[in-house]
Design a protein around this motif. Sequence first.
Motif, PDB file in Angstrom:
ATOM      1  N   ALA A 568       0.809  -1.268   0.087  1.00 45.35           N
ATOM      2  CA  ALA A 568      -0.186   0.084  -0.032  1.00 45.35           C
ATOM      3  C   ALA A 568       0.880   1.209  -0.027  1.00 45.35           C
ATOM      4  N   ILE A 569       0.257   2.543  -0.392  1.00 49.65           N
ATOM      5  CA  ILE A 569       1.043   3.608  -0.414  1.00 49.65           C
ATOM      6  C   ILE A 569       0.293   4.869  -0.022  1.00 49.65           C
ATOM      7  N   LEU A 570       0.487   5.744   0.808  1.00 48.81           N
ATOM      8  CA  LEU A 570       0.036   7.034   0.938  1.00 48.81           C
ATOM      9  C   LEU A 570       0.570   8.073   0.150  1.00 48.81           C
ATOM     10  N   ILE A 571      -0.110   8.869  -0.474  1.00 52.97           N
ATOM     11  CA  ILE A 571       0.443   9.964  -1.180  1.00 52.97           C
ATOM     12  C   ILE A 571      -0.071  11.385  -0.974  1.00 52.97           C
ATOM     13  N   ASN A 572       0.693  12.459  -0.911  1.00 53.97           N
ATOM     14  CA  ASN A 572       0.353  13.767  -0.410  1.00 53.97           C
ATOM     15  C   ASN A 572      -0.702  14.482  -1.413  1.00 53.97           C
ATOM     16  N   GLU A 573      -1.245  15.547  -1.200  1.00 52.57           N
ATOM     17  CA  GLU A 573      -2.136  16.429  -2.152  1.00 52.57           C
ATOM     18  C   GLU A 573      -1.531  16.503  -3.470  1.00 52.57           C
ATOM     19  N   GLU A 574      -0.055  17.184  -3.463  1.00 48.53           N
ATOM     20  CA  GLU A 574       0.568  17.532  -4.391  1.00 48.53           C
ATOM     21  C   GLU A 574       0.681  16.279  -5.540  1.00 48.53           C
ATOM     22  N   ALA A 575       1.031  14.933  -4.885  1.00 47.71           N
ATOM     23  CA  ALA A 575       1.232  13.771  -5.924  1.00 47.71           C
ATOM     24  C   ALA A 575       0.044  13.589  -6.415  1.00 47.71           C
ATOM     25  N   ALA A 576      -1.196  13.666  -5.893  1.00 50.09           N
ATOM     26  CA  ALA A 576      -2.549  13.323  -6.368  1.00 50.09           C
ATOM     27  C   ALA A 576      -2.764  14.360  -7.501  1.00 50.09           C
ATOM     28  N   ARG A 577      -2.476  15.684  -7.085  1.00 49.49           N
ATOM     29  CA  ARG A 577      -2.732  16.723  -8.440  1.00 49.49           C
ATOM     30  C   ARG A 577      -1.985  16.338  -9.363  1.00 49.49           C
ATOM     31  N   LEU A 578      -0.671  15.822  -9.367  1.00 47.06           N
ATOM     32  CA  LEU A 578       0.313  15.808 -10.588  1.00 47.06           C
ATOM     33  C   LEU A 578      -0.136  14.430 -11.315  1.00 47.06           C
ATOM     34  N   LEU A 579      -0.634  13.787 -10.452  1.00 45.08           N
ATOM     35  CA  LEU A 579      -1.252  12.554 -11.106  1.00 45.08           C
ATOM     36  C   LEU A 579      -2.443  12.543 -11.712  1.00 45.08           C
ATOM     37  N   ILE A 609      -2.535  12.202   2.128  1.00 43.69           N
ATOM     38  CA  ILE A 609      -2.327  13.152   3.597  1.00 43.69           C
ATOM     39  C   ILE A 609      -2.144  14.473   3.046  1.00 43.69           C
ATOM     40  N   LYS A 610      -2.374  15.313   4.014  1.00 38.74           N
ATOM     41  CA  LYS A 610      -2.312  16.702   3.872  1.00 38.74           C
ATOM     42  C   LYS A 610      -0.637  17.069   3.288  1.00 38.74           C
ATOM     43  N   ASN A 611      -0.493  18.040   2.507  1.00 43.98           N
ATOM     44  CA  ASN A 611       0.795  18.545   2.228  1.00 43.98           C
ATOM     45  C   ASN A 611       1.356  19.191   3.361  1.00 43.98           C
ATOM     46  N   PHE A 612       2.616  18.814   3.693  1.00 44.36           N
ATOM     47  CA  PHE A 612       3.408  19.334   4.915  1.00 44.36           C
ATOM     48  C   PHE A 612       4.868  19.687   4.295  1.00 44.36           C
ATOM     49  N   HIS A 613       5.379  20.455   5.096  1.00 41.01           N
ATOM     50  CA  HIS A 613       6.540  21.094   4.454  1.00 41.01           C
ATOM     51  C   HIS A 613       7.649  20.197   4.960  1.00 41.01           C
ATOM     52  N   TYR A 614       8.488  19.268   4.002  1.00 40.87           N
ATOM     53  CA  TYR A 614       9.464  18.624   4.455  1.00 40.87           C
ATOM     54  C   TYR A 614      10.753  18.942   3.806  1.00 40.87           C
ATOM     55  N   GLU A 615      10.697  20.338   3.084  1.00 41.84           N
ATOM     56  CA  GLU A 615      11.913  21.016   2.679  1.00 41.84           C
ATOM     57  C   GLU A 615      11.910  22.202   3.119  1.00 41.84           C
ATOM     58  N   SER A 616      12.857  22.968   2.945  1.00 39.85           N
ATOM     59  CA  SER A 616      12.876  24.358   3.236  1.00 39.85           C
ATOM     60  C   SER A 616      11.667  25.235   2.754  1.00 39.85           C
ATOM     61  N   LEU A 617      11.322  26.425   3.407  1.00 36.69           N
ATOM     62  CA  LEU A 617      10.234  27.128   3.064  1.00 36.69           C
ATOM     63  C   LEU A 617      10.761  27.906   1.637  1.00 36.69           C
ATOM     64  N   ARG A 618      12.025  27.978   1.498  1.00 36.73           N
ATOM     65  CA  ARG A 618      12.415  28.410   0.110  1.00 36.73           C
ATOM     66  C   ARG A 618      11.927  27.689  -1.002  1.00 36.73           C
ATOM     67  N   LYS A 619      11.402  26.701  -0.840  1.00 38.32           N
ATOM     68  CA  LYS A 619      10.878  25.644  -1.815  1.00 38.32           C
ATOM     69  C   LYS A 619       9.404  25.152  -1.787  1.00 38.32           C
ATOM     70  N   ASN A 620       8.711  25.213  -2.924  1.00 36.89           N
ATOM     71  CA  ASN A 620       7.264  24.724  -2.919  1.00 36.89           C
ATOM     72  C   ASN A 620       7.108  23.310  -2.611  1.00 36.89           C
ATOM     73  N   ILE A 621       6.297  22.900  -1.983  1.00 33.19           N
ATOM     74  CA  ILE A 621       5.899  21.503  -1.639  1.00 33.19           C
ATOM     75  C   ILE A 621       6.046  20.677  -2.744  1.00 33.19           C
ATOM     76  N   GLY A 622       6.672  19.519  -2.905  1.00 34.85           N
ATOM     77  CA  GLY A 622       6.727  18.528  -3.950  1.00 34.85           C
ATOM     78  C   GLY A 622       5.852  17.317  -3.676  1.00 34.85           C
ATOM     79  N   ALA A 623       5.983  16.206  -4.683  1.00 34.93           N
ATOM     80  CA  ALA A 623       5.091  15.245  -4.705  1.00 34.93           C
ATOM     81  C   ALA A 623       5.792  14.270  -3.529  1.00 34.93           C
TER      82      ALA A 623
END
Length: 809
Positions: A568-579, A609-623
């Motif tokens: 199984a896999i959980l994806i974030n909102e951004e991944a769902a949007r890009l797919l 899962i809801k998008n969360f910031h796993y990178e610096s806030l200098r970057k947009n949230i990715g998939a």
Amino acid sequence: MIRNYLKIAWRNLRKHSFYSFLNIFGLSLGLASCLLITLYVVDELSYDQPYENVDRIYRINADLKFGGPEMRLAVAPDPMAFTLKKDYPQVEAVARLRENGSYLVRRNEQAENLKEDQVVFADSTFFSVFSIPLVEGNPATALTEPNTLVLSERDAAKYFGAESPLGKTLLLDNELTYRVTGVMENLPANSHLSDLNMLLSMASREESRENSWGSHNFVTYLRLREGTDALQFEKNFDTLLEKYTAPWVKSIMGATMEDLEKSGNYLRYSLIPVRDIHLYSDRLAEISVNGNIQYVYIFSVVALFLLLIACVNFMNLATARSANRAREVGVRKALGSERSSLVAQFLTESLLLGYISLGLALLIAFVAMPFFNDLSGKQMHVPVENGIFWGALLLTGGVVGLLAGSYPAFFLSGFKAIRVLKGTLATEGKGGYLRNTLVVFQFVISVMLIIGTMIIYRQLNYIQTKTLGYDKEQVLLIDNAYALGTQTEAFRQEMLKKPGVENATVSGFMPTPSSRTDNPFYPEGQSIQEKSVGMQSWRVDYEYVNTLGIKLLKGRAFSREFPSDSSAILINEEAARLLGYQDPIGKRIATLINPDASSQRVYTIIGVIKNFHYESLRKNIGALNLVLGKSSGMLALRLTSREAQGTVERAGQLWKQMAPGQPFEYRFMNDDFDATYRAEARVGSIFITFALLSILIGCLGLFGLAAYTAERRTKEIGVRKVLGASVGNIVTMLSLDFLKLVGVAILVASPIAWYGMDAWLSNFAYRIDIQWWMFVLAGALAAGIALLTVSFQSIKAALMNPVKSLRSE
């Protein structure tokens, strides 16, 4: 003659000790600040300069887009280095580094483990590219054999003391035995490689021989032959892509490079000079945390501004007091003095003042250096052993003295003797306009620094308080969870029984910035070319989502009640949007098992899962996706606020029981988050410090001018008081002239500050808006500070008994 000039200059300084103190102290603060910032800038610009032929050493960068956002990498495929060496005679030498995170290291089974954070694999050719001397061992053969390593002098002393480590072994991660074949000099602090203390032979790593053109994991350096144009050489990467990468793309995707480009994806390589890496490179998989050329520019400008403010003070006070020295000039001219000799006299005074200020500035720099090092995160010192430093310092003192004193010297020496002696000299006019201009200039700089400080502070506060999509507070991270071996789960279960522990998860993937790369995922049944999205894929356990407080928007999280969750896999909102999925639950997506394999692994989406910031806030949230898997890099404990310290102690005790001899290292997740923005925090602190210094220097000059103005208008004030003016009227009259100048400065500084800070904020994908009230507040602060500065002298003059000021009339 010179002796006479110096004697008169010294007498004048002593006679007008108050104004001399203001000049010397203000100028010394400006010089000390300029010296400290110059040392910082020189240190930043000196990175990676010591290596031989450094002007011919380059690193290969990769820019790729594959379904998701563009990735800017500091790494290249494993075969690229030696392919370039084989195919292109312009390449003189190549070497690769492969980061592998941290290792637990000990000398033998009986010793305790020590954690080494920056351990890398290096090619045997590393020392032929970088001229790092070996204290022991042969650089040509030190890393040729598998399971060999080279230590820095620092680590050699740490593990082996005074004895030679050559031929001796170290145990890594409790199971890998490596033989020491060399000891290298400690790498200089001003190098992007400075953190490397242990190099493992690349021959020990199977991955380095996979010949994979699709996997980017190796930091790749090359040294070009003398006379080779790097920009021209970069054009060979197109040929390289066509010859080596295109067949891989064809076999994996069934598409050509042209098809890849048409679909909006691409793969490009470029060179960056090694000496530019520290200031101009901010890519994924950097060997170290680099600096930023923007901050070098900012600090250089701040240093110049501070020095200019100090020089402006000198000119202001000297021209303001021109009337006091006018009679001296008139008498000298009447007795036959040439204008040139008067200019020489006044320049001698300014030079003497400049060198006295320089001596005091040097003393201030010595005292302030430890604090400045803490502020900047460096280990600098005043290079008193360097002759060039002293030459530059003496030259600076002379130039500053001459520049600061040039206008006053020519202004004072230009007085007409007959007008001065008749008492008809007008002391305002041109000199007054200049003083007003200089006061405006000072406060323009001060207001700009106040606005800049305010915006930087608010951006850092925004970062600290922004909702991240997970809860970073009260999360204890215990490193090296793999050192527990088979007892990792038992340790987690025991900690859950301790008071103050709400939940616990084991994973090497935490939502703080780290060097991680994306993998392509695509809908099952489609090819990777048709629809693929680059995602980070994290291996987590069942408790991960709940422990970190990640919000589930659709579906469910992993559960032990569902054995099928292994696929199984959980994806974030951004991944769902890009797919392109409106409702992803139940959809199946696939990924390649490795970059060069035709087999794939298929997952079923069970939650979003809801998008969360796993990178610096200098970057947009990715998939991003989460999958069940073993990754025992860290143990994260969700704590209650009251039991945090006690839980740390209990965890340490349990660790010693279950992992004796293994280092217990921990930190809190919010500290990890703060470290991401340490550079910005330091910039903010430095900005605040030098903004305060600029205001202090400006206020010294303003204080002197206010004192002089009050002194010059003593009789006017007496007349006004006799005619019924109140103390408030007098204070308002004296203060208003200065406040008008500050108002002009605010109008000039605001658009300049807005432009500069908007450019700085553009580095952040998530940023504050620059509000109008920030400029109003900064202006009010500047005006308030100016009013406080001049009010003391204004009130003092207003309270003076008019009888004393008028009795000479």
